[in-house]
Design an enzyme around this catalytic site. Structure first.
Site, short mmCIF file in Angstrom:
data_model
loop_
_atom_site.label_atom_id
_atom_site.label_comp_id
_atom_site.label_asym_id
_atom_site.label_seq_id
_atom_site.Cartn_x
_atom_site.Cartn_y
_atom_site.Cartn_z
CG HIS A 446 -21.57 -26.98 -60.74
ND1 HIS A 446 -22.25 -25.88 -61.21
CD2 HIS A 446 -21.02 -27.59 -61.83
CE1 HIS A 446 -22.12 -25.82 -62.53
NE2 HIS A 446 -21.38 -26.84 -62.93
NE ARG A 447 -23.91 -27.71 -52.58
CZ ARG A 447 -23.84 -27.97 -51.27
NH1 ARG A 447 -24.85 -28.57 -50.65
NH2 ARG A 447 -22.75 -27.64 -50.58
#
Length: 473
Positions: A446-447
């Site tokens: 998700h980064r």
């Protein structure tokens, strides 16, 4: 002035290795490029090359020794003009200011190159320090350490009043040799007394090396910040009901890296069902059209996994924002798709990487994967063949697994979990129909990817699988 041979780092994450075999013995002449030893890492057995010339004077770590720390002194080479019999095992590590780069792993010189592009070299000492046992870890070099030069070159430089530190070397790996000094004398350059960097260490005035500080205690093999100890786990079970199996290097690395991956990379998962009917027909057509070799065997035989790899590569280039990895304070976006493929072996797995998968033909991908799989099972892959990559494919369909989620392999940002192809009943045009389909789940960091971007990527993949002619144009 003996040359220290240090345990090389054969990959960015290597901390220890096993010295499997010496290919040279004491008294053997060594030339630059000679393979002198075999080192076992957690992933493979690698050959290491000498980067200097001389005679192997002392072997300090016997073959078969396990868990030798990176940069530990393993051997000594007598330099040109030096009596090998006079070389003694050091008793306190390398002198301060000595260069301590290890030997180069065969075929991976760039990985061990110095920041300015110079090749790695051995450590050099004027005298054997005192205070520690043989095999102690050599101290790292300070910037501006001893010049890499031959004894004859230093003698000529001293007689001619030349500052050897200012002479450009033309010998192996930038070493200053006699003709370099003679050329400097004839050209009137590099005279003694030339200015040097203020912070350059003075080897002649260097104090005796101190014993190295104790190494910090190693983290648990799994890399977890906390957990049950060995004795706590054993206390849950009846004594004698189990067998204790020590962890090998590969299992320790897998445990550590994937635990870190789950702790550091925030995972989210996206699942799609892909119809395979068009792909299976195209696969059959392409395999039937394959040429024959001299033995009458097909030149290639495409698998469904070859199509999956190609589709993932093309999908990444169609969604370029997803063709990226996290790098501490920035995101690295790539020009081509590099797709790793999980290959199971006894006790672990490899993930060899298909470079530029978006540009390669299906037959090329098929050939590379057959070669990678064979060498992975023999533990003959080179580090550069299984490091890096932006994504990976993990296929458990051959085991009948319908659906699963996979853990991202750092530094990659995604991994695709591929389930088994099977007959399913779906609704088409308002009526039930039987199709062949498989379930695929994309794990995303998700980064790097938000939900919409991850959905765009897996949708592009699904479109290519269901309309495979799009991979060929």
């Amino acid at each position: 002035m003996p040359i220290n041979v240090l345990m090389p780092a054969l990959s960015p994450t290597m901390e220890k290795g096993n010295l499997a075999k010496w290919l040279k013995k004491e008294g053997d002449a060594i030339k630059s490029g000679d393979v002198i030893a075999e080192i076992e890492t957690d992933k493979a057995t690698m050959e290491v090359e000498a980067v200097d010339e001389g005679v192997l004077a002392k072997i300090l770590v016997a073959e078969g020794t396990a868990d030798v720390p990176v940069n530990e002194l393993i051997a000594l080479i007598a330099e040109e003009g030096e009596d090998p019999g006079s070389v003694q095992a050091p008793t306190g590590g390398a002198a301060e200011g000595a260069k301590t780069a290890p030997v180069e792993p065969k075929g991976t010189a760039d990985m061990n190159a110095a920041p300015d592009g110079a090749h790695a070299s051995y450590a050099r000492v004027d005298t054997a320090p005192e205070g520690a046992k043989p095999g102690g870890v050599a101290h790292p070099a300070e910037a501006g350490g001893r010049v890499f030069s031959s004894p004859l070159a230093r003698r000529i430089a001293k007689q001619g009043g030349v500052d050897i530190a200012a002479v450009q070397g033309s010998g192996p790996h930038g070493r200053v040799i006699a003709k370099d000094v003679q050329a400097a004398i004839e050209g009137g350059t590099a005279k003694a007394g030339a200015s040097k960097p203020a912070d350059a260490p003075k080897a002649a005035e260097a104090p005796a090396a101190k014993a190295p500080a104790p190494a910090p205690k190693a983290a648990p093999a799994g890399g977890a910040p906390a957990g049950l100890t060995l004795e706590q786990v054993k206390a849950f079970y009846e004594k004698g009901a189990y067998e204790e199996v020590p962890l090998d290097g590969m299992r320790k690395t897998i445990a550590k890296r994937l635990t870190e991956a789950m702790q550091v990379a925030p995972h989210f998962y996206l699942t799609v069902d892909c119809e395979l009917d068009a792909l299976m027909k195209l696969r059959e057509t392409l395999n039937a059209s394959a040429g024959k070799d001299k033995d009458g065997k097909p030149l290639f035989k495409l698998s469904v996994n070859d199509f999956v790899i190609k589709a993932m590569g093309v999908a990444l280039t169609r969604v370029p924002a997803a063709n990226a990895v996290w790098a501490e304070d920035r995101i690295l976006r790539f020009k081509h798709a590099e797709v790793g493929v999980a290959v199971a072996i006894d006790g672990g797995l490899f993930t060899p990487v298909i470079r530029k998968a978006d540009q390669k033909t299906l037959s090329t991908i098929s050939g590379e994967m057959k070669d990678f799989a064979a060498r992975a099972r023999a533990k003959k892959l080179k580090p550069e063949e299984y490091q890096g990559g932006v994504t990976s494919v993990s296929n458990l369909g051959m085991f009948g697994i319908k659906h699963f989620t996979a853990v991202i392999n750092p530094p990659q940002s995604t991994i695709l979990a591929v389930g088994a192809g099977e007959k399913r009943v779906v609704v088409k045009d308002g009526a039930p129909a039987v199709v062949q389909a498989m379930t695929c789940t994309l794990s995303c960091d998700h980064r790097v990817l938000d939900g919409a971007l991850g959905a765009e990527l897996i949708s592009a993949f699904k479109g290519l699988i269901e309309n495979p002619m799009g991979m060929l144009v």
